[in-house]
Enzyme design. Structure first.
Site, short mmCIF file in Angstrom:
data_model
loop_
_atom_site.label_atom_id
_atom_site.label_comp_id
_atom_site.label_asym_id
_atom_site.label_seq_id
_atom_site.Cartn_x
_atom_site.Cartn_y
_atom_site.Cartn_z
N PHE A 1 -5.89 -4.81 -5.54
CA PHE A 1 -6.42 -5.47 -4.35
C PHE A 1 -5.53 -6.67 -3.98
CE2 PHE A 1 -10.04 -3.71 -6.62
CZ PHE A 1 -10.83 -3.15 -5.63
N ASP A 2 -5.30 -6.84 -2.70
CA ASP A 2 -4.82 -8.11 -2.19
C ASP A 2 -5.98 -9.09 -2.23
OD1 ASP A 2 -3.37 -10.06 -0.81
OD2 ASP A 2 -3.94 -9.25 1.14
#
Length: 348
Positions: A185-186
């Site tokens: 995930f960013d």
């Protein structure tokens, strides 16, 4: 009425494996165009229309589709389910994959034949005949929706459903694990809100660092995929409870262009306050994400900026775009490359 006379809590299907109720499962809705490669069929639909598209599908219904960008991700979900059923035979806390397609039911046989060909465990289909899938997503308590249609993804996000757009898989795709689900995930505008991103866009990098330092003890608001990370964490804890932390078939990653010392504290404190964690956190301080993702080998990577999605894809990672936050509005005003490149030195 005795307990044994009540409606069973699970429904048995072929082979004795049950389907969990939607409210108990972690439901992943995938469009047929991301689960399988349907480029040729989509081209027929766009160039010749629905009737020729349906005719082609029926004529070729015994020919299975090739895997699409979400295929390995779905296979990894099934691998996790296998482990969960071994440890918790009666539990309904499982991944449940729902195939979403705007095709008419006439095209359904080819999809069923393809699923059987690839030995996928997908029993739930929604063939909407061109209608929006949003109502069905809500009915299934969907935790994540993956589609090739950015408009449908935006519609889902506006309704509070975690969603991302997927693209054709990279020509040279990185080999991924068949036994451990890996999700990257960013941070900003994905797990977290776009608050910090807005500061950078409006006032520049120095003000961004100043803002993060001043607010390092102020929690960030949640972003569109926070709930999905929460769902993954819930399943991870079931393995930890059986003393299988080191052999857990789910591994999560935070991959952010934030700097650890200057802006990482707030991100980690926010995750801790939510009772969440990622197995690994990479603060890249503006360095490209693609090389790190190439080492991680995730089944899917979520980012709100196409610059990072494209960079990851070029090095073989299947990346999905989350069209959320201020960066999407600015994309309408400036070329994508120009807009995303300057922000890569700060966050995301």
């Amino acid at each position: 009425m005795r307990r044994n006379d009540t409606v069973p809590t699970t429904r048995k299907v072929q082979g004795g494996i049950f389907l969990p109720k939607p409210q108990n499962a972690i439901t992943i809705a995938v469009s047929s165009r991301v689960l399988f490669n349907m480029d040729k069929e989509q081209q027929i639909y766009e160039q010749k229309g629905m009737e020729d598209y349906l005719k082609y599908q029926i004529e070729h219904e015994m020919e299975p589709f090739a895997p699409g960008p979400a295929f390995s991700f779905v296979k990894a979900l099934e691998a996790v389910n296998t482990r969960l059923r071994e440890l918790y035979p009666e539990s309904e806390e499982l991944f449940d994959v729902v195939l979403m397609t705007n095709s008419h039911a006439h095209a359904g046989l080819r999809l069923i034949n393809t699923i059987n060909h690839h030995q996928l465990f997908i029993e739930r289909f929604c063939m909407t005949g061109g209608n929006s899938p949003i109502g069905y997503l809500k009915a299934y308590h969907t935790n994540l929706y993956l589609s090739a249609d950015p408009m449908k993804v935006r519609e889902a996000l506006e309704e509070g459903i975690a969603a991302a757009t997927m693209f054709n898989p990279p020509e040279k795709r990185t080999e991924v694990s068949e036994t451990q689900l890996r999700v990257a995930f960013d941070g900003d505008a994905v797990l977290f809100s776009d608050e910090s991103e807005r500061i950078f866009k409006a006032h520049g990098l120095d003000k961004f660092f100043e803002h993060e330092k001043t607010h390092e003890n102020t929690l960030l608001d949640h972003g569109p995929l926070k709930g999905f990370l929460e769902s993954l964490g819930k399943l991870q804890k079931k393995f930890y409870a059986k003393d299988q932390r080191l052999d857990c078939p789910i591994r999560t990653y935070l991959v952010t262009a934030r700097s650890a010392a200057s802006s990482g504290t707030r991100a980690l404190k926010t995750l801790r306050s939510w009772g969440l964690e990622t197995d690994e956190a990479l603060f890249l301080a503006g360095a490209p994400k693609g090389p790190m993702l190439e080492k991680i080998r995730p089944h899917i990577f979520f980012d709100d900026q196409m610059f990072h999605v494209e960079g990851a894809s070029q090095l073989g990672t299947v990346a999905a775009h989350v069209p959320y936050g201020v960066a999407q509005k600015l994309l309408q005003q400036k070329p994508a490359r120009e807009n995303t490149k300057d922000f890569s030195a700060a966050t995301n």
